[in-house]
Every structure is written in structure tokens, then in C-alpha cells.
Design a protein around this motif. Structure first.
Motif, PDB file in Angstrom:
ATOM      1  N   ILE A   1       0.864  -1.197   0.000  1.00 53.59           N
ATOM      2  CA  ILE A   1       0.000   0.000   0.000  1.00 53.59           C
ATOM      3  C   ILE A   1       0.891   1.234   0.000  1.00 53.59           C
ATOM      4  N   GLY A   2       0.797   2.037  -1.051  1.00 56.70           N
ATOM      5  CA  GLY A   2       1.561   3.291  -1.129  1.00 56.70           C
ATOM      6  C   GLY A   2       2.769   3.147  -2.029  1.00 56.70           C
ATOM      7  N   GLY A   3       2.796   3.956  -3.098  1.00 63.14           N
ATOM      8  CA  GLY A   3       3.906   3.886  -4.060  1.00 63.14           C
ATOM      9  C   GLY A   3       4.836   5.076  -3.948  1.00 63.14           C
ATOM     10  N   GLY A   4       5.247   5.396  -2.730  1.00 61.67           N
ATOM     11  CA  GLY A   4       6.234   6.455  -2.530  1.00 61.67           C
ATOM     12  C   GLY A   4       7.633   5.864  -2.450  1.00 61.67           C
ATOM     13  N   MET A   5       8.522   6.535  -1.732  1.00 62.35           N
ATOM     14  CA  MET A   5       9.919   6.116  -1.675  1.00 62.35           C
ATOM     15  C   MET A   5      10.052   4.696  -1.122  1.00 62.35           C
ATOM     16  N   ALA A   6       9.271   4.370  -0.112  1.00 60.84           N
ATOM     17  CA  ALA A   6       9.371   3.037   0.496  1.00 60.84           C
ATOM     18  C   ALA A   6       8.620   2.001  -0.329  1.00 60.84           C
ATOM     19  N   GLY A   7       7.372   2.311  -0.689  1.00 59.65           N
ATOM     20  CA  GLY A   7       6.519   1.326  -1.354  1.00 59.65           C
ATOM     21  C   GLY A   7       7.007   0.947  -2.743  1.00 59.65           C
TER      22      GLY A   7
ATOM     23  N   ALA B   1       4.122 -12.682  -6.625  1.00 61.94           N
ATOM     24  CA  ALA B   1       3.155 -11.762  -7.246  1.00 61.94           C
ATOM     25  C   ALA B   1       3.062 -10.512  -6.374  1.00 61.94           C
ATOM     26  N   VAL B   2       3.455  -9.381  -6.960  1.00 63.15           N
ATOM     27  CA  VAL B   2       3.475  -8.135  -6.178  1.00 63.15           C
ATOM     28  C   VAL B   2       2.439  -7.171  -6.740  1.00 63.15           C
ATOM     29  N   THR B   3       1.529  -6.741  -5.888  1.00 71.07           N
ATOM     30  CA  THR B   3       0.528  -5.741  -6.283  1.00 71.07           C
ATOM     31  C   THR B   3       0.796  -4.465  -5.504  1.00 71.07           C
ATOM     32  N   LEU B   4       1.026  -3.378  -6.228  1.00 76.36           N
ATOM     33  CA  LEU B   4       1.273  -2.079  -5.598  1.00 76.36           C
ATOM     34  C   LEU B   4       0.017  -1.228  -5.765  1.00 76.36           C
TER      35      LEU B   4
ATOM     36  N   GLN C   1      -4.227   1.714  -9.408  1.00 80.81           N
ATOM     37  CA  GLN C   1      -4.469   3.039  -8.847  1.00 80.81           C
ATOM     38  C   GLN C   1      -5.737   3.011  -8.015  1.00 80.81           C
ATOM     39  N   GLY C   2      -5.621   3.377  -6.758  1.00 78.26           N
ATOM     40  CA  GLY C   2      -6.776   3.365  -5.866  1.00 78.26           C
ATOM     41  C   GLY C   2      -6.330   3.627  -4.447  1.00 78.26           C
ATOM     42  N   GLU C   3      -7.300   3.849  -3.580  1.00 77.22           N
ATOM     43  CA  GLU C   3      -6.987   4.116  -2.175  1.00 77.22           C
ATOM     44  C   GLU C   3      -7.459   2.960  -1.319  1.00 77.22           C
ATOM     45  N   VAL C   4      -6.560   2.409  -0.522  1.00 79.04           N
ATOM     46  CA  VAL C   4      -6.951   1.333   0.384  1.00 79.04           C
ATOM     47  C   VAL C   4      -7.622   1.955   1.606  1.00 79.04           C
ATOM     48  N   LEU C   5      -8.832   1.484   1.895  1.00 76.73           N
ATOM     49  CA  LEU C   5      -9.537   1.977   3.086  1.00 76.73           C
ATOM     50  C   LEU C   5      -9.474   0.964   4.213  1.00 76.73           C
ATOM     51  N   THR C   6      -9.656  -0.318   3.851  1.00 84.82           N
ATOM     52  CA  THR C   6      -9.795  -1.338   4.903  1.00 84.82           C
ATOM     53  C   THR C   6      -8.757  -2.442   4.764  1.00 84.82           C
TER      54      THR C   6
ATOM     55  N   LEU D   1     -10.363  -1.621  -1.387  1.00 84.80           N
ATOM     56  CA  LEU D   1     -10.178  -0.268  -1.913  1.00 84.80           C
ATOM     57  C   LEU D   1     -11.466   0.543  -1.790  1.00 84.80           C
ATOM     58  N   ALA D   2     -11.314   1.858  -1.999  1.00 85.90           N
ATOM     59  CA  ALA D   2     -12.469   2.757  -1.886  1.00 85.90           C
ATOM     60  C   ALA D   2     -13.620   2.287  -2.772  1.00 85.90           C
ATOM     61  N   GLY D   3     -13.335   1.776  -3.955  1.00 86.46           N
ATOM     62  CA  GLY D   3     -14.390   1.318  -4.870  1.00 86.46           C
ATOM     63  C   GLY D   3     -14.977  -0.032  -4.512  1.00 86.46           C
ATOM     64  N   GLY D   4     -14.423  -0.697  -3.503  1.00 89.23           N
ATOM     65  CA  GLY D   4     -14.980  -1.974  -3.056  1.00 89.23           C
ATOM     66  C   GLY D   4     -14.198  -3.194  -3.525  1.00 89.23           C
ATOM     67  N   THR D   5     -13.247  -3.023  -4.488  1.00 90.94           N
ATOM     68  CA  THR D   5     -12.491  -4.199  -4.927  1.00 90.94           C
ATOM     69  C   THR D   5     -11.514  -4.615  -3.828  1.00 90.94           C
ATOM     70  N   SER D   6     -11.203  -5.891  -3.786  1.00 89.78           N
ATOM     71  CA  SER D   6     -10.284  -6.349  -2.737  1.00 89.78           C
ATOM     72  C   SER D   6      -9.124  -7.129  -3.344  1.00 89.78           C
ATOM     73  N   HIS D   7      -8.024  -7.154  -2.615  1.00 91.67           N
ATOM     74  CA  HIS D   7      -6.809  -7.858  -3.045  1.00 91.67           C
ATOM     75  C   HIS D   7      -6.315  -8.713  -1.881  1.00 91.67           C
TER      76      HIS D   7
END
Ligand SMILES: Cc1cc2nc3c(=O)[nH]c(=O)nc-3n(C[C@H](O)[C@H](O)[C@H](O)COP(=O)(O)OP(=O)(O)OC[C@H]3O[C@@H](n4cnc5c(N)ncnc54)[C@H](O)[C@@H]3O)c2cc1C
Length: 442
Positions: free
Chosen positions: A58-64, A80-83, A126-131, A141-147
Motif C-alpha cells: 500500500i503506497g507507491g512512494g519512496m518506500a513502497g 506476485a506483487v501488487t502495488l 491506482q486506488g486508495e486502500v480503506l480497509t 479499496l475505496a471502490g470496493g475491490t479487494s486484493h
């Protein structure tokens, strides 16, 4: 004190110094003769190391971004890596102070995610993780999809407290902190250029820990330098919640009391009580101060996805304490927290975020393979600080794992700051930055 030549060897243009992490795994993969000559991508992702697993970042900044890249580079195509990143591109905080004096554009600090997917096979969403569901091992994610994941890495950077008086978005727009680079950086630049001669720029520094310890002092210098030439008679007032300069003490003492003594007024140990964005006044423990431009950097906390999911575990409730052999949360098994959001003895800095990511990638691959963790990781941090439009100073710290305290401790012989600011340091700053960003995003 270390000398410049040694510093460049560790952190300079030849590339970011790698800790020993990762190489042992690569060696192990190479020793499996059937896999050693095959690569899954043109940039060296091994086709199969025998390691298998699903990692969500979660998060594609310097660390992610770094952990996603190195999980693939060291782990191979079986990992399998999902960012998952909120924004379509990353805007670097590093160097963003140079947008304020017009020597860089915000566009020059933007990095896309194309390389991570095309070169390393990272699945970028591209999306925001809420839960976060640690029992079901999935994120939503905010749209309801899950990983779903076997291991989760959280690297959301920081969020900021709201200073009293700045509750409305209108008030916040008038007092940008610009401590996350982007639209606020551009807004602050515009406010500075709109200042009259003899104007007052007031900035504040929160109590430690905050991201980039030298960064606020660097900002004071860059703004003072620009105002000196372009808005004569102007002042920069620095309100520091800390009892004194927290980083590069020699460089910034020289800058504040010598180089920019005619512009900068430095006030340590100051508490902000409230802010009035209408009158551009800040109420502090040393009285009311009125400004043409107010740039108040609020106290930080780990990015919201951490607190919203009950993953803070420090006494102040702001950060996630981790085991620095793996960056796994000390209270949430299977969840690793890296970069600014974690609580360690290392500074909250982009270079350290990159290093923590590599230790974490190595650890996750070992955990997926049933191997023991590397018992003695090393990390390093470097930071160049512009003092004027053409000179810079630098600071570096090397860390080693100390088993007695289960923490990363500085190695004094290879940590320290530049003897003096120089134009050469300024030139080398560009090379260091390009190497760090290349290692993270290219
Ligand atoms: C002015 C300034 C100058 C600096 N200079 C230096 C320097 O010279 N050297 C140095 O080493 N460091 C420097 N830093 C510090 C450095 O920028 C940070 O330490 C570094 O960015 C931390 O990396 P991170 O990955 O933890 O967080 P970030 O880089 O902030 O990345 C976090 C990412 O997570 C994403 N995100 C957050 N929540 C979610 C969610 N729920 N779902 C999806 N995505 C999410 C964000 O959009 C963001 O892209 C500076 C900082 C500033 C402000």
C-alpha cells in the motif's frame, strides 16, 4: 566527522549504497542451476527462484515503490506483487524546496509507475486502500475491490494534524504546509513571489519526529536566499517547537547566524496556540506574529490507513513500531510497515525509506522461503541541503543492527555532516538525487 570523498563513495553518484540484504537470496536462487540463467524480464527479474507468494504493497512512494521493485528483482516471477497507490504519479518531496526559489518545477519531480510494471512485472493498481482485513488477509479499496495477500506491506507516508484555527479547507488553503509535495508546493511558491519588499515569511517546525529532519531548516535558507535578492528588506521567522536545530547543526548555525543573518530570525522552543488565516496571524508562546506568508508545518502521524485500521502501536498513538529485522509490526503479524509511517531509531527520510524497503523485501522473501532473517542488516541515509541557490551542505548516517537493544544504531565513524557548504556539494546533490530516484522508480 567523515570526509566528502568517503561520503560520495557511500551515497553518491555511483549509486545508492546497498546493504547486504537481498544478495544472499539472489545467491541462493543462482545456486539452483535450473533457474540461474533464465530471467523473466529484460531487467533481471529471475524467472523462478522457487519462492512463491502474494505480496500487496500500500503506497507507491519512496518506500513502497522500492519494496515492490526489489521483491520482484530478488524474488522472481513466483512472487506476485501488487502495488496500490492513490495517485497516478509520485511527486518527490525531496528537492521540492527548490520549487520555492524557482530553480526546479514541480513537474521535474514527478515519477510514473510504468517502469515498475513493464520492467519488473509489478501489478500497479491506482486506488486508495480503506480497509485492511488481517484475518481474511485482504485489503479493500475505496471502490470496493479487494486484493488478497500472504504478506502485506504498508508504506503510506505521513498525515498531518490540523492546527487550531485551520479547521476549514479555506483556512488551510491560505496556510499551506507544503510538507507533502504537490499543489501546496506550487501555492506556496506563488505566495512567496507575491510578497512585497520588506515582507514577513513565518514558518514553523513541529517537534520530532517529523519527516526529513534537516528539511525545514533547508527551506528557511532557500526562501531567505531568494527574498534577499528579489524582495529586499524581507524577513524569515522560523518558529521551532524543538529546543534547537535538530539536524546539520553546524551548517544551519552558520546559515542562520552568518550567511542569512540579515534575513532569518530563528526562535527555538516555540509552541503554536492558534492560527488566524484571515489576519494571517499566528498566536505562539512568544506572542502574536503577523505574516505576509504563513507556512506552518503541523505535527505528523502515520498515514491514515494505519490509524483507521487500528495499526498504530506506539505510546503516542501516532506510528507503528516494527521489528527492524523484517519491518513486521510488533503487534500485527504478517503486516510490515516501512518508511515514514514506522517508528524506528532511523530518521524519517526518503533515502532511509528506500533502505528499509530493501531490508523488508529481503525479509519477506526469506519468510516466504522458510529461511531465517538476516541477523545484521545495515542501512544508510544521506541528505543534501541547499543553503543558497548555488551551495549545499550534506549529512549522512550509517546504521547497523544492535541485538542488545533490538534497534538500528548509528555507526559514528561513517556518520556526520559536511565540513562546509560548497558549490561542489550542490552539483553532487543532483547526482545523488538522480541515483536515489532511479533506484526507486527506474
Ligand atoms: C521538503 C522536503 C524535503 C525532503 N528532502 C529529503 C532529502 O533530501 N532526503 C531524504 O532522504 N528525504 C527527504 N525528505 C523526506 C522524504 O520525502 C520522506 O521521508 C519519504 O517520502 C518517505 O517515504 P514514504 O514512502 O514513507 O512516504 P511517501 O513518499 O510520502 O509515499 C507515500 C505514498 O503512499 C500513498 N498512499 C498513502 N495512503 C494510501 C492509501 N490508503 N492507499 C493508496 N496509497 C496511499 C501516497 O499517495 C504516497 O504516494 C523530504 C521531505 C520534504 C517534505
Amino acid at each position: 566527522m567523515i570526509d566528502r570523498r568517503k561520503f560520495i563513495q557511500w551515497a553518491g553518484a555511483s549509486g545508492i549504497a546497498f546493504s547486504s540484504v537481498g544478495w544472499s537470496l539472489l545467491a541462493r536462487a543462482d545456486s539452483k542451476k535450473k533457474n540461474s540463467t533464465k530471467t523473466g524480464t529484460s531487467t533481471g527479474v529471475p524467472a523462478n527462484t522457487g519462492i512463491k507468494g502474494r505480496v500487496v504493497v500500500i503506497g507507491g512512494g519512496m518506500a513502497g515503490a522500492t519494496v515492490a521493485k526489489y521483491l520482484r528483482l530478488w524474488g522472481g516471477t513466483g512472487v506476485a506483487v501488487t502495488l496500490i497507490e492513490r495517485d497516478s504519479a509520485y511527486t518527490s518531496n525531496i528537492m521540492s524546496n527548490l520549487v520555492l526559489n524557482g530553480s526546479r518545477t514541480i513537474g521535474s519531480l514527478q515519477y510514473g509507475y510504468g517502469n515498475l510494471s513493464s520492467r519488473y512485472g509489478v501489478k500497479v493498481v491506482q486506488g486508495e486502500v480503506l480497509t485492511i482485513d488481517p484475518v481474511g488477509k485482504k485489503v479493500v479499496l475505496a471502490g470496493g475491490t479487494s486484493h488478497a495477500y500472504d504478506r502485506l506491506v504498508i508504506a503510506p507516508g505521513v498525515d498531518f494534524d490540523i492546527l487550531p484555527g485551520l479547521e476549514s479547507s479555506a483556512a488551510q488553503a491560505k496556510v499551506p504546509h507544503a510538507w507533502k509535495a504537490g499543489p501546496q508546493t506550487t501555492a506556496l511558491r506563488n505566495m512567496i513571489t507575491a510578497m512585497p519588499n520588506g515582507g514577513v515569511f513565518v514558518m514553523s517546525i513541529p517537534a520530532k519526529p517529523y519527516r526529513c529532519p534537516p528539511g525545514p531548516y533547508e527551506r528557511a535558507c532557500v526562501v531567505a536566499d531568494w527574498l534577499k535578492t528579489n524582495r529586499p528588506g524581507s524577513k524569515v521567522i522560523v518558529l521551532d517547537a524543538n529546543p534547537g536545530i535538530t539536524a546539520e547543526v553546524n551548517a544551519f548555525t552558520d546559515a542562520f547566524y552568518n550567511v542569512h543573518a540579515d534575513v532569518i530570525e530563528y526562535q527555538p522552543g516555540v509552541t503554536i496556540t492558534s492560527v488566524d488565516a484571515t489576519t494571517m496571524t499566528v498566536d505562539t508562546s512568544i506572542g502574536n506574529i503577523r505574516a505576509n506568508v504563513l507556512n506552518l508545518i503541523p505535527p505528523h502521524r502515520a498515514g491514515k490507513v494505519i490509524s483507521a485500521n487500528g495499526l498504530t502501536n506506539t505510546a503516542d498513538g501516532r506510528w507503528t513500531k516494527v521489528d527492524v529485522l523484517s519491518y513486521e509490526s510488533t503487534t500485527a503479524p504478517g503486516i510490515h510497515v516501512i518508511g515514514d509511517a514506522s517508528a524506528t531509531t532511523q530518521p524519517k527520510a526518503g533515502h532511509i525509506a528506500n533502505q528499509e524497503a530493501k531490508v523488508c523485501a529481503d525479509a519477506i522473501l526469506r519468510l516466504l522461503s522458510g529461511l531465517a532473517l538476516d541477523p545484521s542488516p545495515h542501512t544508510n541515509s544521506a541528505c543534501y541541503s541547499p543553503i543558497t541557490a548555488t551551495t549545499a551542505s550534506w549529512l549522512t548516517a550509517n546504521y547497523r543492527y544492535d541485538a542488545a537493544t533490538a534497534s538500528m544504531v548509528p555507526v559514528p565513524a561513517s556518520s556526520g555532516e559536511a565540513a562546509a557548504r560548497s558549490t561542489k556539494n550542490f552539483d553532487e546533490m543532483g547526482k545523488w538525487f538522480a541515483a536515489l530516484m532511479g533506484d526507486t522508480f527506474a
